[in-house]
Enzyme design. Structure first.
Site, PDB file in Angstrom:
ATOM      1  N   GLU A   3      79.681 118.104  73.692  1.00  0.00           N
ATOM      2  CA  GLU A   3      79.664 118.265  72.240  1.00  0.00           C
ATOM      3  C   GLU A   3      80.904 119.044  71.838  1.00  0.00           C
ATOM      4  O   GLU A   3      81.667 119.490  72.679  1.00  0.00           O
ATOM      5  CB  GLU A   3      78.405 119.027  71.818  1.00  0.00           C
ATOM      6  CG  GLU A   3      77.121 118.262  72.125  1.00  0.00           C
ATOM      7  CD  GLU A   3      75.887 118.900  71.528  1.00  0.00           C
ATOM      8  OE1 GLU A   3      75.901 120.125  71.276  1.00  0.00           O
ATOM      9  OE2 GLU A   3      74.895 118.180  71.323  1.00  0.00           O
TER      10      GLU A   3
ATOM     11  N   ASN B 146      65.836 128.236  70.747  1.00  0.00           N
ATOM     12  CA  ASN B 146      66.477 129.531  71.029  1.00  0.00           C
ATOM     13  C   ASN B 146      67.541 129.920  70.007  1.00  0.00           C
ATOM     14  O   ASN B 146      67.698 131.093  69.696  1.00  0.00           O
ATOM     15  CB  ASN B 146      67.033 129.566  72.463  1.00  0.00           C
ATOM     16  CG  ASN B 146      68.145 128.591  72.685  1.00  0.00           C
ATOM     17  OD1 ASN B 146      68.107 127.469  72.184  1.00  0.00           O
ATOM     18  ND2 ASN B 146      69.155 128.994  73.426  1.00  0.00           N
TER      19      ASN B 146
ATOM     20  N   GLU C 124      72.227 118.070  76.476  1.00  0.00           N
ATOM     21  CA  GLU C 124      72.641 119.455  76.758  1.00  0.00           C
ATOM     22  C   GLU C 124      71.398 120.166  77.256  1.00  0.00           C
ATOM     23  O   GLU C 124      70.457 120.370  76.488  1.00  0.00           O
ATOM     24  CB  GLU C 124      73.157 120.135  75.480  1.00  0.00           C
ATOM     25  CG  GLU C 124      74.341 119.440  74.831  1.00  0.00           C
ATOM     26  CD  GLU C 124      75.605 119.514  75.654  1.00  0.00           C
ATOM     27  OE1 GLU C 124      75.669 120.328  76.595  1.00  0.00           O
ATOM     28  OE2 GLU C 124      76.527 118.738  75.367  1.00  0.00           O
TER      29      GLU C 124
ATOM     30  N   GLY D 130      67.952 120.902  75.024  1.00  0.00           N
ATOM     31  CA  GLY D 130      66.650 121.428  75.415  1.00  0.00           C
ATOM     32  C   GLY D 130      66.564 121.543  76.921  1.00  0.00           C
ATOM     33  O   GLY D 130      67.587 121.663  77.610  1.00  0.00           O
ATOM     34  N   SER D 131      65.359 121.452  77.437  1.00  0.00           N
ATOM     35  CA  SER D 131      65.157 121.671  78.871  1.00  0.00           C
ATOM     36  C   SER D 131      65.594 120.454  79.689  1.00  0.00           C
ATOM     37  O   SER D 131      65.624 119.325  79.185  1.00  0.00           O
ATOM     38  CB  SER D 131      63.673 121.938  79.127  1.00  0.00           C
ATOM     39  OG  SER D 131      62.928 120.795  78.774  1.00  0.00           O
TER      40      SER D 131
ATOM     41  N   CYS E 142      71.272 129.674  76.425  1.00  0.00           N
ATOM     42  CA  CYS E 142      71.507 128.835  77.599  1.00  0.00           C
ATOM     43  C   CYS E 142      72.728 129.311  78.383  1.00  0.00           C
ATOM     44  O   CYS E 142      72.890 128.985  79.553  1.00  0.00           O
ATOM     45  CB  CYS E 142      71.673 127.390  77.174  1.00  0.00           C
ATOM     46  SG  CYS E 142      72.939 127.205  75.912  1.00  0.00           S
TER      47      CYS E 142
HETATM   48  P1  NAD Z   1      62.330 121.598  75.315  1.00  0.00           P
HETATM   49  O1  NAD Z   1      63.012 120.603  76.176  1.00  0.00           O
HETATM   50  O2  NAD Z   1      60.923 121.945  75.621  1.00  0.00           O
HETATM   51  O3  NAD Z   1      62.342 121.099  73.800  1.00  0.00           O
HETATM   52  C1  NAD Z   1      63.545 120.756  73.137  1.00  0.00           C
HETATM   53  C2  NAD Z   1      63.230 119.784  72.018  1.00  0.00           C
HETATM   54  O4  NAD Z   1      62.772 118.551  72.591  1.00  0.00           O
HETATM   55  C3  NAD Z   1      62.105 120.258  71.086  1.00  0.00           C
HETATM   56  O5  NAD Z   1      62.426 119.910  69.763  1.00  0.00           O
HETATM   57  C4  NAD Z   1      60.915 119.473  71.596  1.00  0.00           C
HETATM   58  O6  NAD Z   1      59.901 119.281  70.641  1.00  0.00           O
HETATM   59  C5  NAD Z   1      61.567 118.153  71.982  1.00  0.00           C
HETATM   60  N1  NAD Z   1      60.798 117.333  72.922  1.00  0.00           N
HETATM   61  C6  NAD Z   1      59.835 117.730  73.791  1.00  0.00           C
HETATM   62  N2  NAD Z   1      59.359 116.664  74.474  1.00  0.00           N
HETATM   63  C7  NAD Z   1      60.034 115.572  74.038  1.00  0.00           C
HETATM   64  C8  NAD Z   1      60.025 114.194  74.370  1.00  0.00           C
HETATM   65  N3  NAD Z   1      59.194 113.699  75.287  1.00  0.00           N
HETATM   66  N4  NAD Z   1      60.888 113.375  73.760  1.00  0.00           N
HETATM   67  C9  NAD Z   1      61.760 113.852  72.836  1.00  0.00           C
HETATM   68  N5  NAD Z   1      61.808 115.149  72.466  1.00  0.00           N
HETATM   69  C10 NAD Z   1      60.957 115.996  73.051  1.00  0.00           C
HETATM   70  O7  NAD Z   1      63.255 122.878  75.311  1.00  0.00           O
HETATM   71  P2  NAD Z   1      62.968 124.271  74.614  1.00  0.00           P
HETATM   72  O8  NAD Z   1      61.928 124.999  75.390  1.00  0.00           O
HETATM   73  O9  NAD Z   1      62.793 124.066  73.161  1.00  0.00           O
HETATM   74  O10 NAD Z   1      64.387 125.008  74.797  1.00  0.00           O
HETATM   75  C11 NAD Z   1      64.753 125.760  75.916  1.00  0.00           C
HETATM   76  C12 NAD Z   1      65.645 124.939  76.828  1.00  0.00           C
HETATM   77  O11 NAD Z   1      66.796 124.502  76.128  1.00  0.00           O
HETATM   78  C13 NAD Z   1      66.177 125.745  78.006  1.00  0.00           C
HETATM   79  O12 NAD Z   1      66.087 124.962  79.163  1.00  0.00           O
HETATM   80  C14 NAD Z   1      67.630 125.992  77.640  1.00  0.00           C
HETATM   81  O13 NAD Z   1      68.503 126.190  78.731  1.00  0.00           O
HETATM   82  C15 NAD Z   1      67.956 124.734  76.912  1.00  0.00           C
HETATM   83  N6  NAD Z   1      69.133 124.898  76.064  1.00  0.00           N
HETATM   84  C16 NAD Z   1      70.291 124.280  76.442  1.00  0.00           C
HETATM   85  C17 NAD Z   1      71.425 124.433  75.670  1.00  0.00           C
HETATM   86  C18 NAD Z   1      72.723 123.760  76.060  1.00  0.00           C
HETATM   87  O14 NAD Z   1      73.634 123.743  75.248  1.00  0.00           O
HETATM   88  N7  NAD Z   1      72.844 123.207  77.252  1.00  0.00           N
HETATM   89  C19 NAD Z   1      71.382 125.199  74.513  1.00  0.00           C
HETATM   90  C20 NAD Z   1      70.184 125.810  74.164  1.00  0.00           C
HETATM   91  C21 NAD Z   1      69.062 125.652  74.945  1.00  0.00           C
END
Ligand code: NAD
Length: 481
Positions: free
Chosen positions: A461, A150, A248, A226-227, A282
């Site tokens: 962070e 994002n 995060e 990520g998620s 996020c």
């Molecule tokens: P995602 O969890 O699908 O992917 C994030 C990263 O993790 C990607 O690089 C992906 O390839 C990697 N990944 C996927 N499976 C993995 C595994 N098994 N082991 C290790 N790495 C793996 O998230 P997304 O769809 O890219 O991003 C959107 C999400 O991120 C939303 O839930 C959003 O709220 C969150 N987000 C949180 C913050 C925060 O600061 N809390 C900031 C930005 C986005």
């Protein structure tokens, strides 16, 4: 179009398998380039390179590490236009937004930690005439940084910069959906002469690249954004070996509006906090709770302002809402709008795909959507949608709105609108979220702890917290009697 390569041991290389994955331009819904479809072998090579680079990098004088980070910051600034164009192409966000927010922030991340490391000091605990303790904080070794799509370069650099500043070497994995600016960062690192292996960037899928990075025995810590679903898998994988993790994750942030707020400022900011970056930040406030006495007025004004937001090609200056990042994400967002209807919601504006003219007719555009009439505890109000969709709900008392606001499993950020100082303090203390904004949104001081509670995160962070995360403290106790 420039193909994307891995950056391993100071060189641009293809995946060892020779395979690639398709990378899409969301504004047109077409493939525009390919990135390496890396796997465990590429991760192993990258970790080896990072291990070899560690003794030199970790013992370099902090001023020299600081200078490398400063040079990277400067190069990012020099390449502002190209990086903003790349981010916009890859992600679907308006070009002006990438130029105003994403890329300047990536430069600030490197500059902030370039300065921070020159000012950092550790603790000394005196025991009077008996002796004293001092804390040594050492870099961990090779660390892994995993980031989402994002805010691609913004969040990627937010992890890499502190990790490098304190002397770690890094294997980093950007999102496979938005790899372009991470690739351009590799070129920048080569241009500034960053020693080989200090930063390695491996592209590819989460399961094939992220997972082996998390599992690698020699990787001492994982910083992940990520998620919540993926964060949970990382927590499960790392717990048995006690690997240090910072997670995060997702959010479902409340925006709580009291009748005594500065109405005009609140209205303008609420449009931004709901729909910036197509609602894919996020920190966006997706559940808007409005005190009953101003609910009807707010509803009318908010719908009017949001209906006027221009959905358009990311390259155009007038565009306020670009494309959402991918076809699966586009479908997920639309499915939540359908769910909202089933759950009894009324669509006040938006609610469907936005159709643009040629050549953008196949792009993934969604009209900014406002929904009312839903209960605070329905699925649409409990699950993360992460798109241009918000719900509005009236409330009467502080107790009631706190119950609504705190009802989700998430706890990332909250926004509060009131001119009543004591209420602001009271509510800020009771809201279950890592960040509370009062009468503002997204105002950031990079020194502050950043992160979420509950299912939104573990660890913080930013500033000192990031420097601490990427180091191991050791207490040295000396008796002087
Ligand atoms: P995602 O969890 O699908 O992917 C994030 C990263 O993790 C990607 O690089 C992906 O390839 C990697 N990944 C996927 N499976 C993995 C595994 N098994 N082991 C290790 N790495 C793996 O998230 P997304 O769809 O890219 O991003 C959107 C999400 O991120 C939303 O839930 C959003 O709220 C969150 N987000 C949180 C913050 C925060 O600061 N809390 C900031 C930005 C986005």
């Amino acid at each position: 179009m420039q193909q994307i390569f891995n950056y391993i041991n100071g060189k641009l290389v293809s995946a060892q398998s020779g395979n690639t994955i398709e990378v899409y331009d969301p504004s047109r819904g077409v493939i525009y380039t390919h990135a390496p479809d890396s796997d465990e072998r590429d991760i192993n090579t990258a970790v080896e390179a990072a291990q070899l680079a560690f003794p030199l990098w970790s013992t370099l004088h902090y001023n020299q590490r600081s200078q490398f980070l400063e040079k990277i910051a400067q190069r990012i600034e020099e390449k502002l236009d190209a990086l903003a164009a790349a981010e916009s192409l890859d992600n679907g966000k308006p070009y002006w937004l990438a130029k105003k927010v994403d890329i300047p922030r990536a430069a600030s991340n490197f500059r902030f930690f370039s300065h921070a490391i020159t000012q950092w000091k550790t603790e000394m605990h005196s025991m009077g005439s008996q002796g004293f303790n001092h804390t040594v904080r050492s870099p961990l070794g090779v660390v892994g940084c995993i980031s989402p799509w994002n805010l691609p370069l913004y969040l990627f650099s937010w992890k890499i910069a502190p990790a490098l500043a304190v002397g770690n070497t890094v294997v980093a994995k950007p999102s496979e959906i938005t790899p372009y600016t991470a690739f351009l960062l590799s070129e920048i690192c080569m241009e500034v002469g960053l020693p080989a292996g200090v930063l390695n960037i491996v592209h590819g899928l989460g399961e094939k690249v992220g997972k082996p990075l998390v599992d690698h025995q020699k990787v001492k810590a994982i910083s992940f954004t990520g998620s919540t679903a993926v964060g949970k898998r990382i927590a499960i994988a790392t717990a048995p070996v006690f690997k240090k993790v910072s997670l995060e994750m997702g959010g479902k942030n409340p925006n709580v509006i009291f009748a005594d707020c500065n109405y005009e400022k609140m209205l303008k900011t609420t449009v931004q906090s709901s729909f910036s970056n197509q609602g894919q930040i996020c920190l966006c406030g997706s559940r808007i709770f409005v005190e009953k006495s101003i609910y009807e007025q707010f509803k009318q004004d908010f719908v009017e302002k949001v209906s006027a937001l221009k959905v358009g090609p990311p390259t155009e200056d007038k565009t306020k809402i670009g494309a959402v990042v991918s076809k699966p994400h586009f479908e997920k967002i639309l499915s939540y709008i359908e769910l909202a209807k089933k759950e009894g919601g009324t669509i006040l504006c938006g609610g469907k795909r936005a159709k643009l003219d040629d050549p953008y007719q196949n792009g993934w555009y969604i009209e900014p959507t406002i929904i009312e009439g839903l209960s605070y505890d329905c699925r649409v109000n409990q699950e993360e949608i992460f798109g241009p969709v918000v719900t509005i709900m009236p409330f009467e008392t502080e107790e009631e709105v706190l119950r609504y606001a705190n009802s989700t499993t998430y706890g990332l950020s909250a926004t509060l609108w009131t001119e009543n100082l004591t209420r602001a303090h009271r509510m800020a203390g009771l809201l279950e979220s890592g960040i509370v904004w009062v009468n503002t949104w997204l105002l950031r001081d990079l020194r502050t702890p950043f992160g979420g509670m509950k299912s939104s995160g573990i660890g913080r962070e930013g500033g000192e917290d990031a420097l601490r995360f990427f180091t191991e403290p050791k207490n040295v106790c000396i008796e002087i009697e």
